[in-house]
Design an enzyme around this catalytic site. Structure first.
Site, PDB file in Angstrom:
ATOM      1  N   TYR A 129       0.928  -0.980   0.089  1.00  0.00           N
ATOM      2  CA  TYR A 129      -0.011   0.050   0.112  1.00  0.00           C
ATOM      3  C   TYR A 129       0.929   1.260   0.097  1.00  0.00           C
ATOM      4  O   TYR A 129       1.937   1.223   0.727  1.00  0.00           O
ATOM      5  CB  TYR A 129      -1.061   0.129   1.265  1.00  0.00           C
ATOM      6  CG  TYR A 129      -1.743   1.341   1.275  1.00  0.00           C
ATOM      7  CD1 TYR A 129      -3.106   1.195   0.852  1.00  0.00           C
ATOM      8  CD2 TYR A 129      -1.519   2.307   1.896  1.00  0.00           C
ATOM      9  CE1 TYR A 129      -4.000   2.300   0.733  1.00  0.00           C
ATOM     10  CE2 TYR A 129      -1.998   3.634   2.094  1.00  0.00           C
ATOM     11  CZ  TYR A 129      -3.348   3.374   1.407  1.00  0.00           C
ATOM     12  OH  TYR A 129      -4.060   4.367   1.896  1.00  0.00           O
ATOM     13  N   GLU A 217      -3.252   7.491  -4.228  1.00  0.00           N
ATOM     14  CA  GLU A 217      -3.373   6.211  -3.342  1.00  0.00           C
ATOM     15  C   GLU A 217      -3.129   5.243  -4.588  1.00  0.00           C
ATOM     16  O   GLU A 217      -3.765   5.122  -5.474  1.00  0.00           O
ATOM     17  CB  GLU A 217      -4.693   6.227  -2.799  1.00  0.00           C
ATOM     18  CG  GLU A 217      -4.484   4.712  -2.026  1.00  0.00           C
ATOM     19  CD  GLU A 217      -6.149   4.601  -1.137  1.00  0.00           C
ATOM     20  OE1 GLU A 217      -7.195   4.593  -2.059  1.00  0.00           O
ATOM     21  OE2 GLU A 217      -6.230   4.464  -0.178  1.00  0.00           O
TER      22      GLU A 217
END
Ligand code: GDP
Ligand code: MN
Length: 408
Positions: A129, A217
């Protein structure tokens, strides 16, 4: 869903940037690719035939077909599929296009899929992530990273927050080598991957800075079976306040993905953000609007929206704002909280009466009004025949509107 700040899905996020623009994954990847971030090759398609053609164009043995909506959680909702032929690409695209896709981020009504992205498939060995956002705590852009990337990152954030790393960026320096190295090692990257990771962070930061983004993101950032880093998913959110500097970004706006009330509000230049509660709020000034929301929450209820009609609103603008509130079926009571400085209370009252006549007032209305021409304003409201509850002050207004909304 991004992990910084409050746990509100970005389209409704008001705790970070009040106003912001989302783009689709394929658009975010095009931008990031231009800045040098490694993204898979892909082609967007609006019809099943285009999806089949995109598969042929890529010329890979396998491709991934992905629903393009302004929401995440597509993988778990059946919006992402690996395909091995143009025929498969066509039929999966046909099953998605024109229909709503419901994910845990869309709400029960889902979002209609109008495009799919067909991308060269990758062999994935690890999912990480990575995000960049404006971090209120460090008052700087920050990198958020975790070795536990992929579809369950929200769960990780809840159960093992220590697995999420935050690294603030010094804007006078940019992403420093030691920061990239520290994060890369924590993510279990090694050798050449550390340099690749540093280059990736540099690319993301340049993109973030140049476009006035509030969020990038990448979930997942993957390590491929060949050991290379690749951005398999991408989300970008831009600060509306910076959009005037980026006409090319404004063109990426997808009005079909925007909330109809928010779209209507932007026509009248109203700052409107839909929230999840049942008390409709019409306020002037962002500060007073925030305070109004706080006091509603303090009394145990939730605002249905944030709405700032601004300082110099005329009756027409007030009417438009009021109509937006009344058209929301979740609104069980309305609170108007106006301090008439530049805005005159009689103008406000006229707008409210006009709108109520046009659309009908079917919920209780509490008004707290102070300032210029307040007496004329009260007279207009009293003479209107509308059932209006006049509050003496903000505290009184909040208490009354909360009681009315919960008794419905
Ligand atoms: P989201 O669920 O909306 O966040 O959509 P993503 O773009 O993150 O895709 C969901 C999941 O699909 C990812 O977490 C991956 O596990 C998987 N996925 C997407 N593209 C590929 C690919 O090219 N190869 C493989 N093996 N998996 C993929
Ligand atoms: Mn994802």
């Amino acid at each position: 869903m991004f992990l910084g700040g409050a746990q509100a899905p970005a389209p409704k996020n008001i705790s970070g940037n009040l106003l912001h623009m989302n783009v689709h994954e394929y658009q975010a990847k095009a931008i990031l690719g231009k800045y040098g971030a490694p993204v898979p090759r892909g082609k967007v398609a609006a019809t099943p035939d285009e999806a089949a053609a995109a598969f042929e164009f890529l010329g890979e043995p396998q491709a991934v077909v992905k629903a393009q909506i302004h929401a995440g959680g597509r993988g778990k909702a059946g919006g992402v599929k690996l395909v091995s032929s143009a025929e498969q690409a066509r039929s999966f695209a046909a099953s998605l296009l024109g229909k709503p896709l419901v994910t845990h981020q869309t709400g029960p009504e889902g979002r209609v899929v109008r495009r799919v992205y067909v991308e060269a498939a990758s062999q994935v060995s690890r999912e990480l992530y990575l995000a960049m956002l404006v971090d209120r705590k460090s008052e700087a852009p920050a990198i958020i990273a975790s070795a536990a990337g992929g579809m369950d990152i929200e769960e990780i954030a809840r159960t093992s927050p220590e697995q999420i790393l935050t690294e603030p960026i010094d804007i006078t320096i940019g992403v420093a080598g030691f920061q990239s190295r520290k994060l890369a090692l924590a993510l279990g990257l090694r050798d050449r991957q550390i340099t690749e990771f540093h280059n990736l962070l540099g690319a993301l930061y340049r993109a973030f800075f140049d476009t006035d983004a509030s969020l990038i993101e990448i979930n997942p950032l993957v390590v491929t079976s060949e050991g290379r880093l690749l951005c398999l998913d991408a989300k970008m959110v831009f600060d509306d306040n910076g959009l005037f500097r980026h006409p090319e970004l404004q063109e990426l706006r997808d009005p079909e993905e925007e909330d109809p009330s928010e779209r209507e509000a932007s026509k009248y230049n109203l700052s409107y953000v839909q929230l999840n509660g049942n008390i409709g709020c019409m306020v002037n000034g962002a500060g007073l609007a925030m305070a109004t929301m706080d006091i509603i929450k303090f009394h145990g209820a939730e605002p249905a929206n944030f709405l700032d009609i601004g300082g110099g609103a005329d009756a027409q603008k007030v009417a438009a704002a009021f109509k937006i509130l009344l058209s929301d079926p979740r609104v069980k009571a309305v609170l108007i909280n106006i301090f008439g400085g530049i805005m005159r209370c009689d103008v406000l009252a006229q707008g409210v009466v006009e709108a109520a006549r046009q659309v009908g007032l079917n919920v209780p209305l509490v008004v707290r009004m102070e300032g210029t021409n307040v007496e004329q304003g009260r007279q207009i409201l009293n003479a209107s025949g509308l059932k209006i509850i006049a509050a003496t002050d903000m505290e009184d207004a909040a208490r009354r509107v909360v009681a009315l909304a919960s008794s419905k």
